[in-house]
Motif scaffolding. Structure first.
Motif, PDB file in Angstrom:
ATOM      1  N   VAL A  18       0.830  -1.201   0.000  1.00  0.00           N
ATOM      2  CA  VAL A  18       0.000   0.000   0.000  1.00  0.00           C
ATOM      3  C   VAL A  18       0.868   1.257   0.000  1.00  0.00           C
ATOM      4  CG1 VAL A  18      -1.681   1.332   1.346  1.00  0.00           C
ATOM      5  CG2 VAL A  18      -1.956  -1.151   1.097  1.00  0.00           C
ATOM      6  N   GLY A  21       2.329   1.879  -3.444  1.00  0.00           N
ATOM      7  CA  GLY A  21       1.290   2.420  -4.313  1.00  0.00           C
ATOM      8  C   GLY A  21       1.060   3.894  -4.058  1.00  0.00           C
ATOM      9  N   GLN A  22       1.078   4.298  -2.790  1.00  0.00           N
ATOM     10  CA  GLN A  22       0.912   5.709  -2.449  1.00  0.00           C
ATOM     11  C   GLN A  22       2.083   6.542  -2.964  1.00  0.00           C
ATOM     12  OE1 GLN A  22       0.438   5.404   1.800  1.00  0.00           O
ATOM     13  NE2 GLN A  22      -1.756   4.968   1.669  1.00  0.00           N
ATOM     14  N   LYS A  24       3.947   5.998  -5.573  1.00  0.00           N
ATOM     15  CA  LYS A  24       3.816   6.154  -7.021  1.00  0.00           C
ATOM     16  C   LYS A  24       2.734   7.168  -7.373  1.00  0.00           C
ATOM     17  CE  LYS A  24       5.518   1.519  -8.180  1.00  0.00           C
ATOM     18  NZ  LYS A  24       5.179   0.178  -8.747  1.00  0.00           N
ATOM     19  N   ALA A  25       1.611   7.120  -6.654  1.00  0.00           N
ATOM     20  CA  ALA A  25       0.530   8.064  -6.914  1.00  0.00           C
ATOM     21  C   ALA A  25       0.952   9.488  -6.573  1.00  0.00           C
ATOM     22  CB  ALA A  25      -0.712   7.665  -6.123  1.00  0.00           C
ATOM     23  N   VAL A 189      -6.131  -6.057  -0.108  1.00  0.00           N
ATOM     24  CA  VAL A 189      -5.247  -5.402  -1.067  1.00  0.00           C
ATOM     25  C   VAL A 189      -4.202  -6.433  -1.495  1.00  0.00           C
ATOM     26  CG1 VAL A 189      -3.841  -3.371  -1.563  1.00  0.00           C
ATOM     27  CG2 VAL A 189      -5.525  -3.292   0.294  1.00  0.00           C
ATOM     28  N   THR A 191      -1.049  -7.218  -1.776  1.00  0.00           N
ATOM     29  CA  THR A 191       0.260  -6.747  -1.328  1.00  0.00           C
ATOM     30  C   THR A 191       1.092  -7.931  -0.838  1.00  0.00           C
ATOM     31  OG1 THR A 191      -0.400  -6.453   0.985  1.00  0.00           O
ATOM     32  CG2 THR A 191      -0.857  -4.618  -0.542  1.00  0.00           C
ATOM     33  N   GLU A 229      -5.629  -3.571  -6.255  1.00  0.00           N
ATOM     34  CA  GLU A 229      -4.215  -3.288  -6.482  1.00  0.00           C
ATOM     35  C   GLU A 229      -3.819  -2.015  -5.733  1.00  0.00           C
ATOM     36  OE1 GLU A 229      -1.961  -5.185  -7.955  1.00  0.00           O
ATOM     37  OE2 GLU A 229      -3.544  -6.693  -8.259  1.00  0.00           O
ATOM     38  N   PRO A 230      -2.618  -1.975  -5.166  1.00  0.00           N
ATOM     39  CA  PRO A 230      -2.209  -0.826  -4.350  1.00  0.00           C
ATOM     40  C   PRO A 230      -2.304   0.519  -5.061  1.00  0.00           C
ATOM     41  CG  PRO A 230      -0.705  -2.652  -4.000  1.00  0.00           C
ATOM     42  CD  PRO A 230      -1.618  -3.067  -5.118  1.00  0.00           C
ATOM     43  N   GLU A 231      -1.961   0.573  -6.329  1.00  0.00           N
ATOM     44  CA  GLU A 231      -1.999   1.856  -7.031  1.00  0.00           C
ATOM     45  C   GLU A 231      -3.431   2.332  -7.253  1.00  0.00           C
ATOM     46  OE1 GLU A 231       0.906   2.736 -10.174  1.00  0.00           O
ATOM     47  OE2 GLU A 231       1.765   0.757  -9.751  1.00  0.00           O
ATOM     48  N   ARG A 232      -4.357   1.402  -7.453  1.00  0.00           N
ATOM     49  CA  ARG A 232      -5.755   1.814  -7.566  1.00  0.00           C
ATOM     50  C   ARG A 232      -6.250   2.357  -6.229  1.00  0.00           C
ATOM     51  NH1 ARG A 232     -11.214  -1.730  -8.522  1.00  0.00           N
ATOM     52  NH2 ARG A 232     -12.617   0.030  -8.719  1.00  0.00           N
ATOM     53  N   ALA A 234      -4.463   3.721  -3.991  1.00  0.00           N
ATOM     54  CA  ALA A 234      -3.804   5.012  -3.781  1.00  0.00           C
ATOM     55  C   ALA A 234      -4.524   6.133  -4.516  1.00  0.00           C
ATOM     56  CB  ALA A 234      -2.351   4.938  -4.241  1.00  0.00           C
TER      57      ALA A 234
END
Length: 293
Positions: A18, A21-22, A24-25, A189, A191, A229-232, A234
């Motif tokens: 998680v 992903g944060q 990257k966002a 999630v 992960t 998915e973590p990026e979603r 995020a």
């Protein structure tokens, strides 16, 4: 609204899951990013990944259960890169099993990381954010276990319900200040939290639960591999931060169990007409509850 672009963000647990992903966002929205993690090999790997993508980050090793070390890391980062205005308190661990099998080490490990990690973050960041007076946002990652309990999840649930209560209280206490607060409660999630035991310290190794074998990890991964998915996830977090929204609950599958829980609680709650002392307490200003946000 809380602006993200141009701000320096500090993401605990940022080298995987998680937190990654944060990170990257945040980069996509123009933030500068510090990722903090206890696992040096993961930090090295994600730094190489970001460098190759042309989006370098600052990486710091952090044991967030050590308050003095936490303060030292943040002091060093801010001395070189400027004030941290976005705190993503994301790092967390889990290990499951019945409470009757739990050892004190099982309790201490999850409480140290999940709860004291959050408390230490507040001890480090709140004074400096309040003193500067600029625009800040604190995001605490709890879990849907902050609302709902399940068999075999007692220690984890205790830490996540505590995080929820702490963060709701924090939002009340910071009303009217320069710090906004959000609470993220994910469901499943996809992960590597099933590998949490790899970060468990040796001095807290005594456990009454599973021991982190390949079979254990495969069994746990099967529970979460079809999660968001973590990026979603995020993406939902970034939208909530920009809108200064407190609750971040992007999992509609929890509507029915939460409605059932609320109905059960309200069914058990006494009614005013059944309590002869109710009017007296109200007239005397005895405090009751209130919904946050």
């Amino acid at each position: 609204m809380t602006a993200i672009s141009g701000k320096l963000a500090f993401v605990t647990g940022g080298a995987s899951g998680v937190g990654l992903g944060q990170a990257k966002a945040l980069l996509r929205r123009g933030a500068r990013v510090v990722i903090a993690d206890i696992m040096q090999d993961r930090l090295d790997a994600v730094c190489a990944e970001f460098e190759a993508a042309g989006t370098p980050v600052v990486a710091v090793r952090l044991d967030l259960t050590d308050l003095d070390a936490y303060r030292g890391v943040v002091d060093a980062v801010e001395a070189e890169y400027g004030p941290i205005q976005l705190l993503f308190n994301t790092a967390g661990v889990s290990q499951f099993g019945p409470l009757q099998a739990a050892t004190m080490d099982d309790w201490r490990w999850q409480i140290d990381v999940n709860l004291y990690g959050t408390i230490h973050a507040l001890q480090v960041f709140l004074p400096r954010m309040l003193e500067r007076g600029d625009d800040n946002h604190i995001i605490v990652t709890a879990s849907m276990s902050a609302f709902l309990s399940l068999p075999g999840c007692g220690i984890y649930t205790a830490t996540k319900m505590a995080q929820r209560g702490l963060t709701e209280s924090l939002a009340w206490d910071l009303e009217g200040t320069n710090i906004h607060v959000s609470l993220l409660c994910p469901g499943a999630v996809n992960t590597n939290i099933h590998q949490s035991l790899r970060a468990r310290p040796a001095h807290l190794k005594d456990t009454g639960f599973y021991t982190g074998t390949e079979e254990d990890e495969a069994r746990l991964k099967a529970v979460i591999e079809h999660g968001m998915e973590p990026e979603r996830l995020a993406g939902y977090v970034m939208e909530a931060v920009e809108a200064n929204r407190f609750y971040i609950l992007p999992y509609p599958e929890f509507r029915a169990p939460l409605e059932d829980l609320q109905a059960e609680v309200m069914g058990a709650l006494a009614r005013p007409e059944d309590d002869p002392e109710y009017e007296m307490r109200i007239s005397k200003g005895v405090p009751g509850g209130s919904d946050k946000q």
